[in-house]
Write an enzyme that holds these catalytic residues in place. Structure first.
Site, PDB file in Angstrom:
ATOM      1  N   HIS A 137       0.869  -1.182   0.000  1.00 36.39           N
ATOM      2  CA  HIS A 137       0.000   0.000   0.000  1.00 36.39           C
ATOM      3  C   HIS A 137       0.909   1.236   0.000  1.00 36.39           C
ATOM      4  CE1 HIS A 137      -2.728   3.007   1.828  1.00 36.39           C
ATOM      5  NE2 HIS A 137      -3.720   2.244   1.416  1.00 36.39           N
ATOM      6  N   ASP A 214       3.325  -4.462   8.047  1.00 40.08           N
ATOM      7  CA  ASP A 214       2.103  -3.678   7.932  1.00 40.08           C
ATOM      8  C   ASP A 214       0.924  -4.653   8.016  1.00 40.08           C
ATOM      9  OD1 ASP A 214      -0.134  -2.319   7.127  1.00 40.08           O
ATOM     10  OD2 ASP A 214       0.673  -1.655   5.208  1.00 40.08           O
ATOM     11  N   GLN A 217      -4.290  -5.128   6.903  1.00 36.51           N
ATOM     12  CA  GLN A 217      -5.287  -6.048   6.330  1.00 36.51           C
ATOM     13  C   GLN A 217      -5.293  -7.416   7.002  1.00 36.51           C
ATOM     14  OE1 GLN A 217      -7.627  -5.186   4.373  1.00 36.51           O
ATOM     15  NE2 GLN A 217      -6.861  -3.197   3.711  1.00 36.51           N
ATOM     16  N   LYS A 240     -10.214  -0.777  10.568  1.00 33.10           N
ATOM     17  CA  LYS A 240     -10.309  -1.970   9.705  1.00 33.10           C
ATOM     18  C   LYS A 240     -10.609  -3.218  10.530  1.00 33.10           C
ATOM     19  CE  LYS A 240      -7.095  -0.216   6.235  1.00 33.10           C
ATOM     20  NZ  LYS A 240      -7.929   0.384   5.178  1.00 33.10           N
ATOM     21  N   CYS A 378      -4.771   2.506  -3.698  1.00 33.49           N
ATOM     22  CA  CYS A 378      -3.541   3.046  -3.079  1.00 33.49           C
ATOM     23  C   CYS A 378      -2.400   2.042  -3.212  1.00 33.49           C
ATOM     24  CB  CYS A 378      -3.754   3.420  -1.618  1.00 33.49           C
ATOM     25  SG  CYS A 378      -5.004   4.661  -1.387  1.00 33.49           S
TER      26      CYS A 378
HETATM   27  N1  7TS Z   1      -1.637  -0.744   4.706  1.00 27.19           N
HETATM   28  C1  7TS Z   1      -2.524  -1.501   4.041  1.00 27.19           C
HETATM   29  C2  7TS Z   1      -2.135  -2.885   3.610  1.00 27.19           C
HETATM   30  C3  7TS Z   1      -3.792  -1.002   3.772  1.00 27.19           C
HETATM   31  O1  7TS Z   1      -4.671  -1.758   3.118  1.00 27.19           O
HETATM   32  C4  7TS Z   1      -4.126   0.319   4.191  1.00 27.19           C
HETATM   33  C5  7TS Z   1      -5.458   0.940   3.855  1.00 27.19           C
HETATM   34  C6  7TS Z   1      -3.176   1.039   4.903  1.00 27.19           C
HETATM   35  C7  7TS Z   1      -1.939   0.484   5.138  1.00 27.19           C
HETATM   36  C8  7TS Z   1      -3.462   2.400   5.435  1.00 27.19           C
HETATM   37  O2  7TS Z   1      -4.355   2.319   6.501  1.00 27.19           O
HETATM   38  P1  7TS Z   1      -4.865   3.646   7.236  1.00 27.19           P
HETATM   39  O3  7TS Z   1      -5.910   3.144   8.160  1.00 27.19           O
HETATM   40  O4  7TS Z   1      -3.687   4.222   7.958  1.00 27.19           O
HETATM   41  O5  7TS Z   1      -5.398   4.555   6.171  1.00 27.19           O
HETATM   42  N2  7TS Z   1      -6.139   0.339   2.761  1.00 27.19           N
HETATM   43  C9  7TS Z   1      -7.232   0.838   2.151  1.00 27.19           C
HETATM   44  C10 7TS Z   1      -7.889   0.166   1.107  1.00 27.19           C
HETATM   45  O6  7TS Z   1      -7.564  -0.929   0.669  1.00 27.19           O
HETATM   46  N3  7TS Z   1      -8.934   0.890   0.702  1.00 27.19           N
HETATM   47  O7  7TS Z   1      -8.973   2.017   1.442  1.00 27.19           O
HETATM   48  C11 7TS Z   1      -7.918   2.000   2.336  1.00 27.19           C
END
Ligand code: 7TS
Length: 420
Positions: A137, A214, A217, A240, A378
């Protein structure tokens, strides 16, 4: 895609899992969109919240609200107690050794930036190497690019095969004396690939490199044990994992966090301030400057309680079955191509369709009450690798059903009629 290639996580069945009972815990799931029952299949972007999380936040504001770590009055002590209890819940949820190893941050993104700026800037020099992968990501790419610019370090990228799996032979060749940090996703948001992070950490440690995983997910979908993985840092986002937005966790091994400089200065992260010099607080507080997201932390604690009660093994097994079902359906749908066919895969169904742009697919599905995401997710380098501008993506959670996937595929039939 070979339809026989089913991905049942953990090899375990979802015995005793009652999806309809779980759905009742999530008020939004019984709503309608454009007159159709909502089929929420955008869980990789954010997840829905159970009533227990909503109630916990409501109860916090109606009965407990006060600032933490400062007052001697009753409410402040109550708020502090709930806040710190949530830290212990997060510690236990990922099996960290100590509560001090849990830092509350805004989300996975902030956790990665914290490690890049604090650990990275104090440990990396010109010519040192940071290894990431093709399927990260942007949150696990850009902070390392910024660090590379600031320090003169070099970014290396692990390639993938056509199924979306990392090429571990290539990774092995990249590791060396100059490798200081490996930053890799536990599960890809664009493809669903589950990476062998335990093995990758072991390989990196042979070169004394540090490893950040990370887990944005992974944490909502499978049991995570940071000590078994033996990673040095692990990040995830509350929203999430059925908790509130604006809150997340950075796990770090205590000896590393202790040696790292603060990320931000302000209240709560100090033990003594004069104009000449400031002494910093101990971990985890050294990294939590300012009034924290108190209701977010307490709400996250409630979310972790909720999924723990359902059972992470059960969730993983049920989602594995659901993914296998959806994979079979989509593989048989005319003109549909699944992008991301790793052997170890979580509940992501990314796909393209002949003659129809992913944004058109998502718009037509929306009118049927089906929420999916379309775009680059992303993860633009993934799109480039598969030579597609975007994909349509259905991403699963344990409250999704086979019937919702049936509706998805039926609606794709209508997309085909419109665009053929
Ligand atoms: N890493 C992964 C693997 C992700 O899927 C996401 C967000 C992030 C980091 C960032 O997370 P945040 O909560 O700090 O924003 N992924 C997604 C997506 O797949 N669709 O919208 C956000």
């Amino acid at each position: 895609m070979n339809p026989g290639k089913e991905q049942i996580l953990n090899g375990e069945r979802s015995a005793g899992f009652d999806v309809q009972a779980c759905r009742k815990d999530f008020p939004i799931l019984s709503s309608t969109v454009f007159g159709k029952p909502l089929a929420y299949l955008d869980n990789a972007a954010t997840t829905q919240k159970p009533q227990s999380v909503i109630d916990t936040i409501h109860n916090y504001y109606t009965g407990i609200n006060a600032n933490v770590h400062r007052g001697v009055h009753y409410l402040s002590e109550q708020a502090t107690c709930f806040y710190e209890n949530a830290r212990v819940k997060a510690q236990q949820f990922i099996n960290a050794a100590e509560f001090r190893e849990i830092i509350f941050v805004r989300g996975a993104t902030e956790g990665i930036n914290l490690v890049a700026q604090s650990f990275g800037r104090s440990n990396l020099r010109r010519g040192d190497e940071i290894i990431i992968s093709t399927i990260e990501h942007h949150s696990n790419i850009v902070p390392w690019q910024m660090l590379a610019e600031q320090t003169g370090a070099v970014l290396k990228v692990i390639p993938i095969n056509d199924d979306g799996e990392l090429l571990l032979d290539e990774y092995e060749k990249m590791l060396g004396k100059r490798t200081k940090l490996v930053a890799v996703g536990h599960m890809s948001n664009a493809l669903g690939t589950i990476n062998p992070v335990k093995k990758m950490a072991e390989m990196a440690h042979q070169w004394n490199a540090r490893v950040l995983v990370d887990g944005a997910q992974a944490v909502p979908h499978m049991p995570v044990d940071v000590r078994a993985l033996d990673c040095d840092f692990y990040v995830f986002s509350g929203h999430k994992v059925f908790g509130p937005t604006g809150i997340g966790v950075l796990y770090g091994k205590a000896e590393l966090l202790e040696a790292m400089p603060p990320y931000q200065g302000g209240g709560d992260m100090i033990s003594w301030v004069t104009f000449g010099k400031t002494l910093y607080n101990t971990i985890p507080y050294k990294f939590e400057a300012g009034t924290p997201h108190i209701e977010g932390v307490i709400g996250l604690g409630a979310a972790l309680d909720y999924v723990s009660a359902v059972g992470m093994n059960r969730i993983a097994a049920y989602e594995g079955e659901l993914l296998a079902y959806g994979t079979r359906l989509l593989s048989a749908a005319p003109g549909v191509k699944i992008i991301g066919t790793a052997r170890q895969k979580g509940g992501i169904l990314s796909f393209t369709m002949e003659h129809a742009h992913p944004h058109d697919i998502a718009t037509i599905l929306d009118r049927e009450g089906i929420a999916i995401r379309a775009g680059h997710h992303c993860a633009m380098p993934v799109m480039e690798r598969f030579a597609v501008p975007a994909t349509a993506r259905a991403s699963l959670a344990f409250y999704n059903t086979q019937e919702e996937l049936d509706r998805l595929v039926a609606a794709l039939g209508r997309v085909r009629e419109i665009f053929r």
